[in-house]
Design a protein around this motif. Sequence first.
Motif, PDB file in Angstrom:
ATOM      1  N   ARG A   7       8.387  -6.826   7.671  1.00 29.42           N
ATOM      2  CA  ARG A   7       9.086  -6.580   6.174  1.00 29.42           C
ATOM      3  C   ARG A   7       8.037  -6.032   5.434  1.00 29.42           C
ATOM      4  O   ARG A   7       6.840  -6.206   5.835  1.00 29.42           O
ATOM      5  CB  ARG A   7       9.560  -7.734   5.623  1.00 29.42           C
ATOM      6  CG  ARG A   7       8.716  -8.890   5.279  1.00 29.42           C
ATOM      7  CD  ARG A   7       9.550  -9.875   4.357  1.00 29.42           C
ATOM      8  NE  ARG A   7       8.259 -11.032   4.408  1.00 29.42           N
ATOM      9  CZ  ARG A   7       7.350 -11.149   3.326  1.00 29.42           C
ATOM     10  NH1 ARG A   7       7.259 -10.186   2.494  1.00 29.42           N
ATOM     11  NH2 ARG A   7       6.566 -12.093   3.201  1.00 29.42           N
ATOM     12  N   HIS A   8       8.266  -4.973   4.407  1.00 28.76           N
ATOM     13  CA  HIS A   8       7.322  -4.590   3.515  1.00 28.76           C
ATOM     14  C   HIS A   8       7.576  -5.380   2.265  1.00 28.76           C
ATOM     15  O   HIS A   8       8.606  -5.710   1.598  1.00 28.76           O
ATOM     16  CB  HIS A   8       7.411  -3.256   3.305  1.00 28.76           C
ATOM     17  CG  HIS A   8       6.395  -2.445   2.687  1.00 28.76           C
ATOM     18  ND1 HIS A   8       6.195  -2.537   1.122  1.00 28.76           N
ATOM     19  CD2 HIS A   8       5.329  -2.105   3.030  1.00 28.76           C
ATOM     20  CE1 HIS A   8       5.229  -1.700   0.958  1.00 28.76           C
ATOM     21  NE2 HIS A   8       4.583  -1.592   2.145  1.00 28.76           N
ATOM     22  N   SER A   9       6.152  -6.072   1.697  1.00 32.38           N
ATOM     23  CA  SER A   9       6.425  -6.657   0.641  1.00 32.38           C
ATOM     24  C   SER A   9       6.298  -6.030  -0.842  1.00 32.38           C
ATOM     25  O   SER A   9       6.561  -6.665  -1.934  1.00 32.38           O
ATOM     26  CB  SER A   9       5.063  -7.674   0.605  1.00 32.38           C
ATOM     27  OG  SER A   9       3.786  -7.040   0.190  1.00 32.38           O
ATOM     28  N   ASN A  11       3.825  -4.009  -1.453  1.00 30.85           N
ATOM     29  CA  ASN A  11       2.492  -3.645  -1.098  1.00 30.85           C
ATOM     30  C   ASN A  11       1.739  -3.247  -0.003  1.00 30.85           C
ATOM     31  O   ASN A  11       0.941  -2.719   0.203  1.00 30.85           O
ATOM     32  CB  ASN A  11       1.294  -4.650  -2.128  1.00 30.85           C
ATOM     33  CG  ASN A  11       1.857  -4.592  -3.494  1.00 30.85           C
ATOM     34  OD1 ASN A  11       2.157  -3.525  -4.251  1.00 30.85           O
ATOM     35  ND2 ASN A  11       1.689  -5.739  -4.274  1.00 30.85           N
ATOM     36  N   LYS A  12       2.210  -4.441   0.952  1.00 27.90           N
ATOM     37  CA  LYS A  12       1.780  -4.675   2.192  1.00 27.90           C
ATOM     38  C   LYS A  12       2.921  -4.794   3.422  1.00 27.90           C
ATOM     39  O   LYS A  12       3.771  -5.368   3.012  1.00 27.90           O
ATOM     40  CB  LYS A  12       0.875  -5.695   2.267  1.00 27.90           C
ATOM     41  CG  LYS A  12      -0.479  -5.569   1.569  1.00 27.90           C
ATOM     42  CD  LYS A  12      -1.287  -6.745   1.646  1.00 27.90           C
ATOM     43  CE  LYS A  12      -2.501  -6.403   0.794  1.00 27.90           C
ATOM     44  NZ  LYS A  12      -3.673  -7.839   1.012  1.00 27.90           N
ATOM     45  N   TRP A  13       2.647  -4.654   4.671  1.00 31.14           N
ATOM     46  CA  TRP A  13       3.303  -4.778   5.528  1.00 31.14           C
ATOM     47  C   TRP A  13       3.214  -6.428   6.024  1.00 31.14           C
ATOM     48  O   TRP A  13       2.065  -6.677   6.205  1.00 31.14           O
ATOM     49  CB  TRP A  13       3.285  -3.778   6.979  1.00 31.14           C
ATOM     50  CG  TRP A  13       3.784  -2.487   6.712  1.00 31.14           C
ATOM     51  CD1 TRP A  13       2.847  -1.506   6.256  1.00 31.14           C
ATOM     52  CD2 TRP A  13       5.190  -2.073   6.765  1.00 31.14           C
ATOM     53  NE1 TRP A  13       3.972  -0.413   6.057  1.00 31.14           N
ATOM     54  CE2 TRP A  13       5.132  -1.017   6.338  1.00 31.14           C
ATOM     55  CE3 TRP A  13       6.199  -2.719   7.135  1.00 31.14           C
ATOM     56  CZ2 TRP A  13       6.248  -0.138   6.359  1.00 31.14           C
ATOM     57  CZ3 TRP A  13       7.469  -1.957   6.876  1.00 31.14           C
ATOM     58  CH2 TRP A  13       7.489  -0.772   6.785  1.00 31.14           C
ATOM     59  N   VAL A  14       4.065  -7.116   6.410  1.00 31.56           N
ATOM     60  CA  VAL A  14       3.867  -8.417   6.901  1.00 31.56           C
ATOM     61  C   VAL A  14       4.676  -8.568   7.895  1.00 31.56           C
ATOM     62  O   VAL A  14       5.818  -8.449   8.139  1.00 31.56           O
ATOM     63  CB  VAL A  14       4.338  -9.439   5.690  1.00 31.56           C
ATOM     64  CG1 VAL A  14       4.019 -10.777   6.171  1.00 31.56           C
ATOM     65  CG2 VAL A  14       3.745  -9.124   4.288  1.00 31.56           C
ATOM     66  N   THR A  16       5.537 -11.991  10.751  1.00 30.55           N
ATOM     67  CA  THR A  16       5.551 -13.519  10.815  1.00 30.55           C
ATOM     68  C   THR A  16       6.318 -13.849  12.081  1.00 30.55           C
ATOM     69  O   THR A  16       7.454 -13.100  12.355  1.00 30.55           O
ATOM     70  CB  THR A  16       6.150 -14.015   9.626  1.00 30.55           C
ATOM     71  OG1 THR A  16       7.285 -13.474   9.390  1.00 30.55           O
ATOM     72  CG2 THR A  16       5.438 -13.879   8.353  1.00 30.55           C
ATOM     73  N   TYR A  21       0.814 -14.986  11.397  1.00 29.99           N
ATOM     74  CA  TYR A  21       1.059 -14.441  10.217  1.00 29.99           C
ATOM     75  C   TYR A  21       0.202 -13.348   9.923  1.00 29.99           C
ATOM     76  O   TYR A  21      -1.162 -13.718  10.187  1.00 29.99           O
ATOM     77  CB  TYR A  21       0.939 -15.387   9.297  1.00 29.99           C
ATOM     78  CG  TYR A  21       1.003 -14.613   7.639  1.00 29.99           C
ATOM     79  CD1 TYR A  21       2.318 -14.701   7.071  1.00 29.99           C
ATOM     80  CD2 TYR A  21      -0.026 -14.367   6.992  1.00 29.99           C
ATOM     81  CE1 TYR A  21       2.470 -13.811   5.734  1.00 29.99           C
ATOM     82  CE2 TYR A  21       0.097 -13.410   5.681  1.00 29.99           C
ATOM     83  CZ  TYR A  21       1.440 -13.647   5.290  1.00 29.99           C
ATOM     84  OH  TYR A  21       1.678 -12.927   3.823  1.00 29.99           O
ATOM     85  N   GLU A  23      -0.932  -9.448   7.904  1.00 29.16           N
ATOM     86  CA  GLU A  23      -0.363  -8.515   6.601  1.00 29.16           C
ATOM     87  C   GLU A  23      -1.469  -7.363   6.541  1.00 29.16           C
ATOM     88  O   GLU A  23      -2.594  -7.812   6.901  1.00 29.16           O
ATOM     89  CB  GLU A  23      -0.280  -9.328   5.499  1.00 29.16           C
ATOM     90  CG  GLU A  23      -1.317 -10.121   4.564  1.00 29.16           C
ATOM     91  CD  GLU A  23      -1.268 -10.447   3.388  1.00 29.16           C
ATOM     92  OE1 GLU A  23      -2.032 -10.302   2.382  1.00 29.16           O
ATOM     93  OE2 GLU A  23      -0.086 -11.113   3.022  1.00 29.16           O
ATOM     94  N   VAL A  60      15.907  -7.049   3.586  1.00 28.74           N
ATOM     95  CA  VAL A  60      15.479  -6.287   2.449  1.00 28.74           C
ATOM     96  C   VAL A  60      15.824  -5.254   2.196  1.00 28.74           C
ATOM     97  O   VAL A  60      15.619  -4.677   1.040  1.00 28.74           O
ATOM     98  CB  VAL A  60      13.818  -6.346   2.720  1.00 28.74           C
ATOM     99  CG1 VAL A  60      13.237  -7.417   2.840  1.00 28.74           C
ATOM    100  CG2 VAL A  60      13.453  -5.275   3.781  1.00 28.74           C
TER     101      VAL A  60
END
Length: 85
Positions: A7-9, A11-14, A16, A21, A23, A60
Amino acid sequence: MIDLIVRHSGNKWVATGGEFYAEASTLGKLDKELEKIVRQKGYLEVSKKIYFFMGFDNSVLPEWIRQYSQHYFNRILCIENDLNP
């Protein structure tokens, strides 16, 4: 194959999944971060490969568009240890 959720937060790609984990600011850097993790944990034997399936977290996305984007994007990453012992 190791399954991860991406997913994209904002600010960053994450990524999990299970004990993983990672990012990063770009997908390329996310791939490098995952490679660093598997090497640090000793999961990558000489002349072996590890595959990650990264499924995008569709939750999302706005609900009205989900019917048109069943798989916004999914990725497969192969990390290979081609280093000699």
